[in-house]
Design a protein around this motif. Structure first.
Motif, PDB file in Angstrom:
ATOM      1  N   MET A 120      32.987   3.888  19.689  1.00  0.00           N
ATOM      2  CA  MET A 120      32.540   4.424  18.668  1.00  0.00           C
ATOM      3  C   MET A 120      32.534   6.083  18.919  1.00  0.00           C
ATOM      4  O   MET A 120      32.026   6.245  19.999  1.00  0.00           O
ATOM      5  CB  MET A 120      31.230   4.298  17.908  1.00  0.00           C
ATOM      6  CG  MET A 120      31.311   2.818  16.831  1.00  0.00           C
ATOM      7  SD  MET A 120      29.708   2.595  16.331  1.00  0.00           S
ATOM      8  CE  MET A 120      30.223   1.326  15.028  1.00  0.00           C
ATOM      9  N   GLN A 143      29.557  -0.143  22.218  1.00  0.00           N
ATOM     10  CA  GLN A 143      30.584  -0.237  21.057  1.00  0.00           C
ATOM     11  C   GLN A 143      31.719   0.953  21.169  1.00  0.00           C
ATOM     12  O   GLN A 143      31.124   2.322  21.259  1.00  0.00           O
ATOM     13  CB  GLN A 143      29.972  -0.188  19.812  1.00  0.00           C
ATOM     14  CG  GLN A 143      30.657  -0.332  18.550  1.00  0.00           C
ATOM     15  CD  GLN A 143      30.459  -1.651  18.075  1.00  0.00           C
ATOM     16  OE1 GLN A 143      29.724  -2.587  18.538  1.00  0.00           O
ATOM     17  NE2 GLN A 143      31.034  -2.249  17.003  1.00  0.00           N
ATOM     18  N   PHE A 199      28.520   8.494  15.397  1.00  0.00           N
ATOM     19  CA  PHE A 199      28.229   7.038  14.581  1.00  0.00           C
ATOM     20  C   PHE A 199      27.312   6.675  15.517  1.00  0.00           C
ATOM     21  O   PHE A 199      26.654   5.318  14.677  1.00  0.00           O
ATOM     22  CB  PHE A 199      29.713   6.199  14.525  1.00  0.00           C
ATOM     23  CG  PHE A 199      30.647   6.868  13.635  1.00  0.00           C
ATOM     24  CD1 PHE A 199      30.323   7.218  12.379  1.00  0.00           C
ATOM     25  CD2 PHE A 199      31.993   6.820  13.832  1.00  0.00           C
ATOM     26  CE1 PHE A 199      31.097   7.872  11.519  1.00  0.00           C
ATOM     27  CE2 PHE A 199      32.920   7.529  12.954  1.00  0.00           C
ATOM     28  CZ  PHE A 199      32.458   7.945  11.772  1.00  0.00           C
ATOM     29  N   THR A 200      27.188   6.390  16.735  1.00  0.00           N
ATOM     30  CA  THR A 200      26.256   5.591  17.477  1.00  0.00           C
ATOM     31  C   THR A 200      25.045   5.870  17.089  1.00  0.00           C
ATOM     32  O   THR A 200      24.107   4.721  17.156  1.00  0.00           O
ATOM     33  CB  THR A 200      26.669   5.931  18.771  1.00  0.00           C
ATOM     34  OG1 THR A 200      26.645   7.240  19.422  1.00  0.00           O
ATOM     35  CG2 THR A 200      27.712   5.095  19.427  1.00  0.00           C
ATOM     36  N   GLY A 256      28.089   7.649  21.856  1.00  0.00           N
ATOM     37  CA  GLY A 256      29.650   7.654  21.790  1.00  0.00           C
ATOM     38  C   GLY A 256      29.934   9.087  22.734  1.00  0.00           C
ATOM     39  O   GLY A 256      28.979   9.880  22.780  1.00  0.00           O
ATOM     40  N   SER A 280      30.494  -4.794  12.282  1.00  0.00           N
ATOM     41  CA  SER A 280      30.018  -4.874  13.627  1.00  0.00           C
ATOM     42  C   SER A 280      29.430  -6.144  13.880  1.00  0.00           C
ATOM     43  O   SER A 280      28.393  -6.558  13.356  1.00  0.00           O
ATOM     44  CB  SER A 280      29.148  -3.422  13.787  1.00  0.00           C
ATOM     45  OG  SER A 280      28.699  -3.700  15.263  1.00  0.00           O
TER      46      SER A 280
END
Length: 265
Positions: A112, A110, A116-117, A151, A89
């Motif tokens: 994602m 991002q 995951f965020t 996300g 990243s």
């Protein structure tokens, strides 16, 4: 669409050949008729599976060449070991370079999933001199604070007669993504005309291009990451080829350029 057409064309061209192969093997293979029938069907199924797999890979490559190139680069036994070209990243490598007295807020989108965020924000917070959080509904923008889009939700910025603040929505994906870069940029063009710096970094597709157009129409600025330092060049390339990048900058030089522009704000 291309993938479906490829599969259909492949079946149309190859199915007669597979049929002839089945008939030939049914006469030539030994053993009982039941055993011959089983072997022929198994062989035909294997050949069909291999054919469809080849067509699928070909179709995916023609549709998303940057993604396939990135995967090949990652699994290649010979890879460039410079930090700029590692498949990681970009915010994780460049955000720590920004100073704690940065005079502007930073927003990150991002592509994602939701699971995951939070860990991305926590990892960036540990590495960075700035405070990094996952964006929350209604949170005001503060200088020197970094907000990561959650996300599964679009990140927007609103500002009427008050200070700018976060709005999160679960509206339909844009460019197949939620969060979408276009959604954030378009909200910045509307809420903070002439005050937004858009940074388009490595990523697949063209998410961000429409938003950059609107930001620049309202007096904003856009920096696109250069091809050499991109793991996947799709998003920056779409902006550059459309003539919407005010600057094209390598990954290693981005922090200094961000700080230079921030001092003018």
């Amino acid at each position: 669409v291309f993938l479906l057409v490829s599969i259909g064309t492949g079946l149309y061209l190859w199915w007669p050949a597979l049929g002839k192969l089945r008939r030939a093997l049914s006469f030539q293979s030994g053993g009982s008729p039941i055993r011959r029938h089983y072997d022929v069907h198994k062989l035909t199924g294997l050949a069909g599976t291999l054919l469809l797999t080849l067509l699928a890979v070909t179709g995916f490559y023609l549709e998303f060449p940057d993604a396939v190139t990135s995967v090949v680069r990652w699994f290649s036994p010979v890879r460039d070991t410079s930090p700029e070209l590692q498949p990681q990243s970009e915010p994780q490598t460049r955000l720590p370079k920004l100073p704690p007295d940065l005079r502007v807020p930073v927003l990150i989108v991002q592509h994602m999933p939701a699971r995951f965020t939070p860990s991305l924000a926590a990892s960036l917070d540990r590495r960075s001199k700035l405070r990094v959080l996952e964006a929350e509904e209604g949170r005001p923008l503060r200088a020197g604070e970094v907000l990561v889009a959650p996300g599964g939700k679009h990140l927007k910025i609103s500002a009427s007669n008050s200070e700018p603040f976060v709005r999160l929505t679960e509206s339909a994906p844009v460019n197949s993504f939620r969060p979408s870069v276009d959604v954030l940029f378009e909200s910045l063009a509307e809420s903070l005309p002439g005050r937004a710096l858009c940074l388009v970094m490595t990523g697949m597709g063209s998410d961000g291009l429409a938003g950059v157009r609107k930001v620049r129409e309202r007096g904003g600025w856009c920096i696109a990451q250069d091809q050499t330092s991109c793991a996947v060049y799709g998003m920056p390339r779409s902006v550059i080829e459309a003539g919407q990048a005010d600057e094209v900058v390598g990954l290693a030089d981005l922090p200094a350029r961000i700080m230079g522009i921030a001092k003018l704000r």
